[in-house]
Structure formats: structure tokens, C-alpha cells
Enzyme design. Structure first.
Site, PDB file in Angstrom:
ATOM      1  N   SER A  33       1.320  11.291   0.806  1.00  0.00           N
ATOM      2  CA  SER A  33       0.580  11.160   2.052  1.00  0.00           C
ATOM      3  C   SER A  33       1.333  11.892   3.143  1.00  0.00           C
ATOM      4  O   SER A  33       2.564  11.941   3.146  1.00  0.00           O
ATOM      5  CB  SER A  33       0.442   9.689   2.441  1.00  0.00           C
ATOM      6  N   TYR A  46       4.465   1.560   3.901  1.00  0.00           N
ATOM      7  CA  TYR A  46       3.639   2.593   3.273  1.00  0.00           C
ATOM      8  C   TYR A  46       4.362   3.942   3.344  1.00  0.00           C
ATOM      9  O   TYR A  46       4.456   4.663   2.350  1.00  0.00           O
ATOM     10  CB  TYR A  46       2.283   2.674   3.976  1.00  0.00           C
ATOM     11  N   LYS A  50       5.734   6.340   0.184  1.00  0.00           N
ATOM     12  CA  LYS A  50       5.307   7.724  -0.020  1.00  0.00           C
ATOM     13  C   LYS A  50       6.469   8.700   0.141  1.00  0.00           C
ATOM     14  O   LYS A  50       6.517   9.729  -0.537  1.00  0.00           O
ATOM     15  CB  LYS A  50       4.154   8.070   0.934  1.00  0.00           C
ATOM     16  N   ILE A  79      -8.515  11.043   4.757  1.00  0.00           N
ATOM     17  CA  ILE A  79      -9.684  11.412   3.981  1.00  0.00           C
ATOM     18  C   ILE A  79     -10.731  10.318   4.208  1.00  0.00           C
ATOM     19  O   ILE A  79     -10.383   9.145   4.344  1.00  0.00           O
ATOM     20  CB  ILE A  79      -9.326  11.518   2.478  1.00  0.00           C
ATOM     21  N   THR A  81     -12.442   7.496   3.933  1.00  0.00           N
ATOM     22  CA  THR A  81     -12.466   6.270   3.138  1.00  0.00           C
ATOM     23  C   THR A  81     -12.662   5.121   4.112  1.00  0.00           C
ATOM     24  O   THR A  81     -12.731   5.330   5.325  1.00  0.00           O
ATOM     25  CB  THR A  81     -11.140   6.057   2.366  1.00  0.00           C
TER      26      THR A  81
END
Length: 127
Positions: A33, A46, A50, A79, A81
Site C-alpha cells: 500500500s 496498517y 505494509k 482504490i 472499495t
């Protein structure tokens, strides 16, 4: 999150490598990411997971390159989502199809290993 994003990727790579080492050859594309590259407020765990995937991908690429296995990392931005709601410099979200095209590019690029490919519409420029 660390188990899913980092350990899960590591275990998946280990399983995939079993079929790539005999006969030697193959390609792995890990999905990171842009947040792992740049960080983002409220996403420290997060981001850490990554970022860890970046180091893992580079090291694995070095470890298996002599066996004709390429390992690369795709760094998508936001993206479309359910998780994404922000605007990016290209003023639109990326699509799953655009990410898939980048994955295919890395799988077919015989002279790329240890690479990190940003597919983020310029998001990294504004972070």
C-alpha cells in the site's frame, strides 16, 4: 492486522515457493500500500504491516533470484472499495482492473525483481 497483512503474505509466499523451486522459476507479486510507503494518521498498525511487507519482499527477492524466481511489490493507492472516500491528485479513484493490469505487468516482466510499483494516481505526491 499484522497477522493478515504481513504473516499471511509470508506464509503464502512460502507455500507458493514450493512449486517454484523445482523446477526453478516463477513470479510473486505481493500487494502492499502507498500507506506503507508514506504512512497515514490513524493507520499506524496498517502502515507498519505494509512497510514490513516491503522489507520482506526485497529480502525474499534477493534470496530466490538465483533460482529464477522474481518477487515484486505493488503499492496501490486508494482504490474504489468500501474503505475509500478521499480524492487523489488524478481526481478519481483507481479501479480493481487498473491494479490487476499492474499485477499482470509485474508477472510478465522477466527482468524485474525486488521492485516496488506505485499505482496510486499520484496519491503519494499529496501525502
Amino acid at each position: 492486522m499484522l497477522h493478515t497483512n504481513l504473516l499471511g503474505s509470508m506464509l503464502t509466499c512460502r507455500a507458493a515457493l514450493r512449486s517454484m523451486l523445482r523446477p526453478p522459476g516463477g513470479a510473486i507479486v505481493n500487494i502492499g500500500s502507498v500507506v506503507g510507503l508514506k504512512g497515514n494518521a490513524g493507520q499506524s498498525v496498517y502502515s507498519a504491516s505494509k512497510s514490513g511487507l516491503q522489507g520482506f519482499t526485497r529480502s525474499l527477492a534477493k534470496e530466490v533470484s538465483s533460482r529464477n524466481v522474481r518477487v515484486n511489490l505493488l503499492l496501490p493507492g486508494f482504490i474504489r472499495t468500501n474503505m475509500t472516500e478521499r480524492l487523489i491528485p488524478l481526481r478519481r479513484f483507481g479501479t480493481g482492473q487498473e491494479v490487476a493490469q499492474a499485477v499482470l505487468f509485474l508477472l510478465e516482466s522477466q527482468y524485474m525483481t525486488g521492485a516496488e510499483l506505485l499505482v496510486d494516481g499520484g496519491l503519494h505526491l499529496s501525502m
